[in-house]
Design a protein around this motif. Structure first.
Motif, mmCIF file in Angstrom:
data_model
loop_
_atom_site.group_PDB
_atom_site.id
_atom_site.type_symbol
_atom_site.label_atom_id
_atom_site.label_comp_id
_atom_site.label_asym_id
_atom_site.label_seq_id
_atom_site.Cartn_x
_atom_site.Cartn_y
_atom_site.Cartn_z
ATOM 1 N N TYR A 89 0.917 -1.244 -0.084
ATOM 2 C CA TYR A 89 -0.010 0.191 -0.110
ATOM 3 C C TYR A 89 0.884 1.281 -0.068
ATOM 4 C CZ TYR A 89 -3.599 -3.190 1.284
ATOM 5 O OH TYR A 89 -4.726 -4.389 1.246
ATOM 6 N N LYS A 90 1.770 1.268 -0.886
ATOM 7 C CA LYS A 90 2.642 2.410 -0.940
ATOM 8 C C LYS A 90 2.032 3.746 -1.318
ATOM 9 C CE LYS A 90 6.973 -0.430 -1.594
ATOM 10 N NZ LYS A 90 8.113 -0.806 -2.466
ATOM 11 N N GLU A 91 0.865 3.700 -1.767
ATOM 12 C CA GLU A 91 0.130 4.957 -2.213
ATOM 13 C C GLU A 91 0.076 5.908 -0.850
ATOM 14 O OE1 GLU A 91 -1.386 1.538 -4.752
ATOM 15 O OE2 GLU A 91 -0.931 1.780 -2.648
ATOM 16 N N PHE A 92 0.055 5.131 0.178
ATOM 17 C CA PHE A 92 -0.129 6.146 1.466
ATOM 18 C C PHE A 92 1.174 6.789 1.882
ATOM 19 C CE2 PHE A 92 -3.580 2.894 1.844
ATOM 20 C CZ PHE A 92 -4.553 3.919 1.936
ATOM 21 N N VAL A 93 2.133 5.728 1.676
ATOM 22 C CA VAL A 93 3.568 6.266 2.259
ATOM 23 C C VAL A 93 4.779 5.442 1.700
ATOM 24 C CG1 VAL A 93 3.541 5.414 4.485
ATOM 25 C CG2 VAL A 93 5.214 7.238 4.014
ATOM 26 N N SER A 94 5.630 5.824 1.115
ATOM 27 C CA SER A 94 6.861 4.983 0.469
ATOM 28 C C SER A 94 8.106 6.019 0.148
ATOM 29 C CB SER A 94 6.309 4.527 -0.853
ATOM 30 O OG SER A 94 6.068 5.322 -1.836
ATOM 31 N N GLN A 95 9.285 5.203 0.411
ATOM 32 C CA GLN A 95 10.424 5.858 0.190
ATOM 33 C C GLN A 95 10.504 6.080 -1.185
ATOM 34 O OE1 GLN A 95 13.535 3.861 2.495
ATOM 35 N NE2 GLN A 95 14.773 5.549 2.475
ATOM 36 N N ILE A 96 11.304 7.100 -1.605
ATOM 37 C CA ILE A 96 11.558 7.228 -3.030
ATOM 38 C C ILE A 96 12.799 6.614 -3.436
ATOM 39 C CG2 ILE A 96 12.336 9.116 -4.796
ATOM 40 C CD1 ILE A 96 10.604 11.058 -3.188
ATOM 41 N N ASN B 35 16.234 9.963 2.853
ATOM 42 C CA ASN B 35 15.405 10.821 3.601
ATOM 43 C C ASN B 35 14.299 11.244 2.901
ATOM 44 O OD1 ASN B 35 18.365 11.612 4.919
ATOM 45 N ND2 ASN B 35 16.650 10.279 6.238
ATOM 46 N N MET B 36 13.760 10.863 1.839
ATOM 47 C CA MET B 36 12.900 11.541 0.930
ATOM 48 C C MET B 36 11.532 10.488 0.831
ATOM 49 S SD MET B 36 14.948 13.609 -1.918
ATOM 50 C CE MET B 36 13.363 14.307 -2.798
ATOM 51 N N PHE B 37 10.271 10.822 0.948
ATOM 52 C CA PHE B 37 9.044 10.161 0.931
ATOM 53 C C PHE B 37 8.280 10.850 -0.094
ATOM 54 C CE2 PHE B 37 11.601 8.520 4.521
ATOM 55 C CZ PHE B 37 11.539 7.272 4.732
#
Length: 929
Positions: free
Chosen positions: A473-480, A485-487
């Motif tokens: 469910y990376k639509e909610f939060v995922s690391q670039i 340190n970028m999400f």
């Protein structure tokens, strides 16, 4: 003659005794006073004590025949010098001491006062730890810092600030005062973030103050409470102004040291006055009175007064008056000024050269102490009376604001009325919390708007924000990818948009949390805020009870709650679809009601309605036909009786509702695609023994295990939507799961691409997602306001549509099998109908029984009654037969019959008349006649 001489002798003897007793009352009573002569308080207190002694000696109502004499010693607020001067007092037969002024001296000489039983009446020691249990001979005639700190806590709480910084002098006075402040703030869920202690020496160097203020500037709180001595306090304010800390955004709250200086040295030098602009200051409150105004007038005329009169000068004056009145009471009670040697001091004196044997114990010290505590008087400072813990009754403070060239009073505080704009003496009852208020304040920097109370420091430190490293469910939060340190994601965009709405910059640094192989535990991540590893946590964090106990959450930015996802199957209409609107119980009860109503109507109509009479076979057919024909309102039998018509009307209304519900449900079954699942919701899932899936890291596991008491062996962790689909497809028989329990946002995203599964039942928990911060964090409050603004202007919905708007399934319009119509939806109608039937039958049988007993008995009954030795059972059998025959026979009511005959006659007459007219018409036309 002998009697006369005897009388004269006794009279002289009595006069001698009286003269001897009067001679024991001393002409001079010695008291001492110890304070710092060169301090702001001491310079005023010296004159006030001298004026009080003059007033006592000139007052004919106090210490008549005895003159009060005071000796003053300078302690210079030094514990050693205070002890030395106190020892010198003890060589002069002192019965009481006015003072000391400083806490450090009070702690030293109070032990000596306990041993030598000499009361200490302190007019300036506000140290709250001077306990009457430890120091029984110490009496505070001023107000304790315990109440002053309560007033400061009330101010901080009134303006909604959460954290303060305390600047204090590092001695007994400063440390104990700040400790009291910490307790009072903690009772309101407030706290002291940082305590900055300064050396008690007035000649503290500038560098020490500068370093301390620079440390404070690097902290977030902007509420500073300063509890020091006057010279040290002005030095702090001077450097604070130099550093820009007397500008917009800061709040300075000074204790009564500043108000004492302002009252005694008004107007202040412009440099000092400029450095304290906008500060809030507390001053011990003394009610206005004629006595006080007259004393102020005397003071202004006194050429020896070096400074203007302040509150502690009034306390010093009242201390002398209190001691004088207590001595007057002591002497009236027969007290004497006598001293005795202490055996321990005598032994020590003989073994050294300290001359300790010169110190004596005041024999009447304990009695004088009781008289002091029991004396009630109205002085310059108001009502002087002590509570059980030796505190003055109704302590109160003035709250003043330094602005322009002077000060302005913005309100009051008292322990019985709280904060108010009215004087405490005018408030007889405690105020409600809603009435707690102060007048408008001019804050530092000439600001009229209340300061926020905190700001991000200028030390370049970034907030450490923990972010979960999700694998699903990376639509909610995922690391670039390729960054540390970028999400990105829905939660990150919401947080960034909320931060951009804040009126100040928030430097943040995202720190990933998790191993990247499975979703991390969100509860553990929240706990890292309390340990200081994170300054906050951003992500899809559910707001649940166990987390709210350790951190503060922002306003929820997404609704959430646990739901059940299960596979389903399509239901075809089939040949027996017409039976599906009702469940079995509903069908059975409905059929029974049809028969019951038919029988009731037959009973009510049988005696008077020929359509309900005839052979038994015909009557049974009539009952069945009439009962079920009412379903379609097609019954052909007429009802004659009133009770029958009443029952039929009610029953037809029930039939109308049942028909309408059946038709609607059947229409839905035949026209809408129906989906069926053996799991109806969380309750049916709990009753089963099949395995249940949940998302790794979610709080669903704890909720299912702890709240719903589901065995842990039934719980299966799943880490991705693909794992969800496979486990549901396999089912419990093939190692899968019967259903999955997860939060609604995840489930909606899962169902957008997996149309073979649906949510069953209702959402059984209500919660939301928020951002977590430490307890009492002001950032959580400001971000909550920003999130509400995002929701109001539509940005929150636009962010949602950007990340979570997916193509719907082709079966989106399909619905899970709706619940059949159950008896519980109609029991009210059946109850009304049943009550109507029972009531109608009851009234009907009452009529039958009345006819049975009021009618003429039959010949069989007369024969049975006439027999001498008749059988009671045969009589009951005869009456039963009569009752049954009466119910079955055709009713012949005379009135009804007469009325019917009239109707029949009218009909016959009309028929004859019409027949005659027809004949006349025929005869007039027929020429043969």
């Amino acid at each position: 003659m002998k009697l006369l001489w005897s009388f004269l002798f006794l009279s002289c003897l009595c006069l001698g005794f009286l003269g001897h007793g009067h001679s024991e009352k001393p002409e001079v009573v010695k008291i001492g006073s110890i304070f710092s002569f060169n301090s702001v308080i001491g310079r005023v207190a010296k004159i006030a004590i001298e004026e009080a002694v003059k007033d006592v000696n000139s007052n004919p109502d106090i210490l008549v025949g005895t003159r009060l004499q005071v000796s003053m010693q300078n302690s210079n607020c030094s514990g050693f010098m205070g002890m030395v001067e106190a020892l010198r007092f003890m060589e002069k037969d002192i019965v009481g001491i006015i003072g000391p002024q400083c806490s450090v001296v009070a702690h030293m000489i109070s032990h000596m006062a306990n041993e030598l039983r000499v009361p200490l009446l302190s007019f300036a020691v506000t140290d709250p730890v001077m306990s009457p249990l430890q120091f029984p001979y110490f009496i505070r005639t001023s107000q304790s810092d315990l109440y002053q700190m309560e007033a400061i806590a009330s101010i901080v709480d009134l303006y909604g600030w959460k954290e303060v910084i305390a600047v204090f002098v590092d001695d007994d006075y400063g440390r104990n005062g700040v400790a009291a402040l910490n307790d009072k703030l903690a009772s309101r869920r407030l706290r002291i973030t940082y305590k900055a202690g300064l050396h008690p020496d007035n000649a503290v160097n500038k560098n020490e103050i500068m370093n301390m203020l620079i440390k404070i500037m690097l902290l977030q709180p902007r509420i500073i409470v300063i509890h020091v001595y006057s010279e040290l306090g002005f030095a702090v304010f001077k450097e604070a102004k130099y550093l820009g800390m007397m500008g917009n955004g800061y709040v300075w709250i000074a204790t009564d040291w500043l108000s004492t200086t302002l009252d005694s040295s008004s107007p202040l030098p412009s440099e000092r006055l400029e450095s304290i602009q906008g500060a809030l200051v507390l001053r011990p409150h003394t009610p206005d009175s004629k006595l006080k105004r007259e004393f102020f007038a005397r003071w202004r005329k006194n050429p020896d007064a070096p400074l203007a009169l302040h509150t502690y000068g009034l306390y010093a004056y009242d201390s002398v008056m209190l001691l004088a009145r207590a001595l007057d009471k002591y002497f009236k009670h027969g007290g004497k000024v006598s001293f005795s040697n202490d055996s321990m001091l005598d032994a020590l004196g003989k073994s050294g050269s300290l001359n300790l044997e010169a110190m004596t114990v005041f024999d009447g010290g304990e009695a004088l102490l009781k008289d002091i505590l029991g004396t009630h008087m109205v002085g310059l400072t108001g009502q002087l009376q002590f509570t059980t813990d030796r505190s003055r009754i109704r302590p109160a403070y003035d709250i003043i604001n330094v602005a322009g060239t002077g000060v302005r009073q913005i309100g009051y505080w008292s322990n019985h009325s709280g904060l108010s704009v009215l004087p405490p003496e005018s408030l007889t009852k405690p105020n409600m919390s809603a009435s707690q208020k102060l007048r408008h304040v001019i804050w530092p920097g000439e600001a009229f708007q209340k300061p926020r109370g905190w700001a991000f420091s200028n030390n370049g430190k970034e907030l450490k924000i923990g972010v979960p490293r999700r694998v699903s469910y990376k639509e909610f939060v995922s690391q670039i990818r390729g960054t540390e340190n970028m999400f990105k994601g829905f939660c990150i965009d919401v947080f960034t948009a909320a931060v951009n709405l804040l009126p100040y910059a928030v430097p943040v640094k995202f720190i990933p949390y998790g191993n990247g192989k499975e979703n991390p535990s969100y509860t553990h991540m929240v706990e890292m805020i309390t340990s200081g590893n994170f300054d906050g946590v951003v992500g899809d964090i559910a707001i649940v009870t166990n987390r709210t106990k350790i951190v503060d959450f922002t306003q929820p930015y997404a609704a959430s709650g646990l739901v059940v996802v299960a596979p389903f199957k399509k239901l075809n209409s089939g040949a027996w679809a017409f039976l599906r609107p009702f469940n079995r119980l509903m069908w059975a009860v409905t059929a029974c009601c049809f028969l019951f109503v038919g029988i009731v109507v037959w009973i009510l109509e049988h005696r008077i309605n020929d359509e309900f009479r005839g052979p038994p076979k015909r009557q049974c057919v009539t009952i069945l036909w009439f009962s079920f024909s009412t379903m379609f309102f097609a019954h052909r039998e007429n009802t004659v009786s009133t009770l029958g018509r009443l029952v039929l009307i009610i029953w037809l209304f029930v039939v109308l509702i049942i028909n309408s519900s059946y038709t609607a449900s059947l229409t839905s079954i035949l026209t809408v695609q129906q989906l069926s699942s053996p799991i109806k919701g969380i309750d049916s899932l709990r009753e089963m023994d099949d395995r249940i899936g949940y998302q790794v890291g979610s709080f669903a596991e704890r909720y299912l295990r702890d709240e719903l008491n589901i065995s842990e062996s039934r719980l299966v962790p799943l880490g991705s939507p693909e794992a969800y689909a496979k486990a549901l497809k396999d089912g419990p028989r093939k190692g899968g799961v019967a259903a999955i329990v997860d939060e609604r946002p995840y489930v909606e995203l899962f169902l957008s691409s997996n149309c073979a599964y649906r949510i069953v039942g209702q959402e059984f928990t209500k919660s939301g997602w928020g951002f977590a911060f430490p307890r009492d964090s002001p950032l959580a409050i400001d971000l909550s306001t920003a999130i509400l603004e995002l929701a109001e202007n539509g940005d929150l919905q636009r962010i949602h549509d950007k990340w979570l708007m997916k193509n719907a399934c082709t079966l989106e319009n399909a619905e899970l099998e709706s619940d059949r119509l159950h008896l519980k939806s109609f029991w009210g109608l059946f109850l009304i109908c049943g009550v109507a039937c029972v009531l109608a039958l009851f009234l009907y049988f009452v009529q039958i029984i009345r006819q049975l007993y009021n009618g003429k008995p039959s010949e069989e009954e007369e024969d049975a009654i006439g027999r001498e030795n008749h059988d009671s059972s045969s009589l009951r059998s005869t009456r039963l037969q009569r009752f049954l025959s009466l119910m079955d026979e055709k009713e012949d009511v005379s009135k009804a019959g007469s009325k019917k005959r009239k109707i029949d006659g009218s009909v016959n007459d009309n028929s004859v008349s019409r027949h005659s007219r027809r004949l006349d018409s025929f005869n007039s036309v027929n020429p043969l006649d």
